[in-house]
Design an enzyme around this catalytic site. Sequence first.
Site, PDB file in Angstrom:
ATOM      1  N   ASP A  18      -8.609  55.336 -10.195  1.00  0.00           N
ATOM      2  CA  ASP A  18      -8.909  55.658 -11.595  1.00  0.00           C
ATOM      3  C   ASP A  18      -9.636  57.003 -11.705  1.00  0.00           C
ATOM      4  OD1 ASP A  18      -9.067  55.318 -14.306  1.00  0.00           O
ATOM      5  OD2 ASP A  18     -10.689  53.842 -14.254  1.00  0.00           O
ATOM      6  N   ASN A  66       0.722  50.840 -18.401  1.00  0.00           N
ATOM      7  CA  ASN A  66       0.752  52.312 -18.397  1.00  0.00           C
ATOM      8  C   ASN A  66       1.934  52.897 -19.182  1.00  0.00           C
ATOM      9  OD1 ASN A  66      -0.629  52.747 -15.039  1.00  0.00           O
ATOM     10  ND2 ASN A  66      -1.654  52.768 -17.032  1.00  0.00           N
TER      11      ASN A  66
HETATM   12  C1  FPP Z   1      -5.632  56.409 -13.314  1.00  0.00           C
HETATM   13  O1  FPP Z   1      -6.208  57.581 -13.802  1.00  0.00           O
HETATM   14  C2  FPP Z   1      -4.464  56.695 -12.504  1.00  0.00           C
HETATM   15  C3  FPP Z   1      -3.177  56.319 -12.801  1.00  0.00           C
HETATM   16  C4  FPP Z   1      -2.832  55.554 -14.015  1.00  0.00           C
HETATM   17  C5  FPP Z   1      -2.054  56.663 -11.943  1.00  0.00           C
HETATM   18  C6  FPP Z   1      -2.328  56.720 -10.477  1.00  0.00           C
HETATM   19  C7  FPP Z   1      -1.190  57.402  -9.864  1.00  0.00           C
HETATM   20  C8  FPP Z   1      -1.230  58.325  -8.886  1.00  0.00           C
HETATM   21  C9  FPP Z   1      -2.456  58.702  -8.167  1.00  0.00           C
HETATM   22  C10 FPP Z   1       0.001  59.046  -8.484  1.00  0.00           C
HETATM   23  C11 FPP Z   1       1.201  58.241  -8.080  1.00  0.00           C
HETATM   24  C12 FPP Z   1       0.954  57.227  -7.024  1.00  0.00           C
HETATM   25  C13 FPP Z   1       1.564  57.181  -5.805  1.00  0.00           C
HETATM   26  C14 FPP Z   1       1.389  55.961  -4.940  1.00  0.00           C
HETATM   27  C15 FPP Z   1       2.389  58.257  -5.273  1.00  0.00           C
HETATM   28  P1  FPP Z   1      -6.278  57.777 -15.381  1.00  0.00           P
HETATM   29  O2  FPP Z   1      -5.119  58.621 -15.793  1.00  0.00           O
HETATM   30  O3  FPP Z   1      -6.368  56.459 -16.061  1.00  0.00           O
HETATM   31  O4  FPP Z   1      -7.617  58.586 -15.506  1.00  0.00           O
HETATM   32  P2  FPP Z   1      -8.669  58.544 -16.723  1.00  0.00           P
HETATM   33  O5  FPP Z   1      -9.170  57.135 -16.821  1.00  0.00           O
HETATM   34  O6  FPP Z   1      -9.711  59.505 -16.287  1.00  0.00           O
HETATM   35  O7  FPP Z   1      -7.928  59.001 -17.943  1.00  0.00           O
END
Ligand code: FPP
Length: 247
Positions: A18, A66
């Site tokens: 996250d 998501n």
């Molecule tokens: C949360 O940060 C992260 C995600 C919803 C996506 C995670 C995905 C990756 C790291 C890339 C793809 C994965 C692989 C296995 C290749 P957020 O966007 O919710 O952050 P925020 O809470 O600060 O807005």
Amino acid sequence: MQGLDPTKLPRHVAIIMDGNGRWARARNLPRTAGHKVGVERVREVVRAAQDFGIEYVTLYAFSSENWNRPKEEVSDLMGLLKLFIKRDLDELHSNNVRVRVIGCRSTVQSDIRALLDQAEERTRENTGPNLVIAFNYGSRDEIVRAARALAVDVAEGRLKPEDISEDALDGVLDTAGIPDPDLVIRTSGEQRLSNFLLWQAAYAEFVFATCLWPDFDRSQFRDALEEYARRDRRFGAVPAPDLAVGS
Ligand code: FPP
């Protein structure tokens, strides 16, 4: 094991990655820039897990919720996942890593589904560490699909209602055959499970790292493992010294 006590290592670490968006916002960058650096951390953590001797790592890559993000961000995340599998599958395979994917596959676009299938198929016989990618994953959805599978077995006479047990449900979850996580790590300081492995994490330890996912490197990972090693896991029982006192 680079200083980590192998007898106190979790067998299975599950990670909620996250904070990519906040990392990007703090730098006046588009959210995708955070996800891109996030993929670099995925690589680093998967390699570190292999070095540390962790048998299973599960990454929450994309939740069933998501899809509610802006279309462009969803499409960028899909692109990053595709790129990761295309670029990294060779290395994972040559390191004897077995890739598994959990989550609802039937509603995923066909090109991604094909890549996920291919990653699992190609690495199926590998006997080294396991990388589990939670994609289009939601724990409640997983449990509903599992309950439905058991209901079909009952309706078609293969199973009696009284034979529905924890093991029976375990066996039809996406995670069938994968041990429960011992440690769940969530970055960014948020302290919730967000529909991740609700059934499987019943006795997991939780470490909430304050850094954002793009800053979660090998040394942060080691810190979380050291924190886990200090925990006293009881699984609902009492600690051994208390047993001695009480007897
Ligand atoms: C949360 O940060 C992260 C995600 C919803 C996506 C995670 C995905 C990756 C790291 C890339 C793809 C994965 C692989 C296995 C290749 P957020 O966007 O919710 O952050 P925020 O809470 O600060 O807005």
